[in-house]
Design an enzyme around this catalytic site. Sequence first.
Site, PDB file in Angstrom:
ATOM      1  N   GLN A  40       0.827  -1.207   0.000  1.00 55.93           N
ATOM      2  CA  GLN A  40       0.000   0.000   0.000  1.00 55.93           C
ATOM      3  C   GLN A  40       0.863   1.260   0.000  1.00 55.93           C
ATOM      4  OE1 GLN A  40      -2.141  -0.757   3.668  1.00 55.93           O
ATOM      5  NE2 GLN A  40      -0.239  -1.325   4.663  1.00 55.93           N
ATOM      6  N   ASP A 146       0.137 -12.643   6.600  1.00 57.99           N
ATOM      7  CA  ASP A 146      -1.295 -12.460   6.404  1.00 57.99           C
ATOM      8  C   ASP A 146      -2.058 -12.891   7.660  1.00 57.99           C
ATOM      9  OD1 ASP A 146      -3.808 -12.319   5.050  1.00 57.99           O
ATOM     10  OD2 ASP A 146      -3.702 -14.496   4.813  1.00 57.99           O
ATOM     11  N   ASP A 164      -7.295  -5.058  14.455  1.00 55.35           N
ATOM     12  CA  ASP A 164      -7.242  -3.618  14.162  1.00 55.35           C
ATOM     13  C   ASP A 164      -6.987  -3.455  12.665  1.00 55.35           C
ATOM     14  OD1 ASP A 164      -6.884  -0.935  14.006  1.00 55.35           O
ATOM     15  OD2 ASP A 164      -5.007  -0.879  15.127  1.00 55.35           O
TER      16      ASP A 164
END
Length: 288
Positions: A40, A146, A164
């Site tokens: 990301q 993951d 979270d």
Amino acid sequence: MKNMGKIKDGWFSEVCPMWPGIALSVEINKVLYSKKSQFQQIDVYETKNHGRMLVLDGIIQLTLSDEFAYQEMMAHVPLFAHPDPKNIAVIGGGDGGVLREAGRHKGIETIDFCEIDPQVIEISKKYLPEMARGFDDPRIKVHIGDGNAFIREKKEAYDVIIVDSSDPIGPGEVLFKKPFYQGLKHALKENGVVATQGESFFLFKETVAHLAQITKELFLKQAYSCILVPTYPGGNIGICLASLGPELKTPARKIPKELQDQLQYYCPKVHEASFVLPRFAQKIFEDI
Ligand code: SPD
């Protein structure tokens, strides 16, 4: 995934198709970090009035001015709902804020932490030390990978699991699906409690209903707790809670004074009050 944040005239605007027609804007002084990781786009800004701000793929994850509300509630609501949490897992939250809060519970013996993006941890350690001091706790074992795969390998391992996650777009998407919740159930010990990032009932009614449906099917008890956070869209966010036994809406034990004195948002009355929802939000749960 497409970076959804925009910067214009010194203002960062969070524009996301998940909440069309609304943009949350924060005035910024400086870009401290901006780079794409394997997973990301990671940005850290110095804001004008809200301290440093962590943004992933254009979505605000925290500002230092109000992060305490989210981290405290995500950690202390499930941990106080459990009568005696000894072994816990935290999935996601590479900034370390939930770990910082969980670490305040002296009775916890082990904390397994799993984060998919090691860059978020590194950047938080460098630019957000107030958050990342959570990693200093010797009870924490860090696993990079993951979260879904991590949890699937665990059987009756944890008293409390806290997820979270970011929103259900990008790397966090799988954490909003039923197979992940089946894995969470499998990984909980008897009387276990799970808490996941449950989105806002104002803006994500379908997601809230979807998570409520899944947890109702799989667990003995489920509930939704609301947290006020000015720099999240809609000014609020929720926790999807589920348990294999304990009541969720009232703390199972007293909060030690020395812990209470460290907190800015959570207290037993706020724990209970966070489950009192406006009528239209109650209906989401009645209708499933
Ligand atoms: N819409 C943003 C939701 C972000 C939830 N995770 C925040 C991580 C802070 N530890």
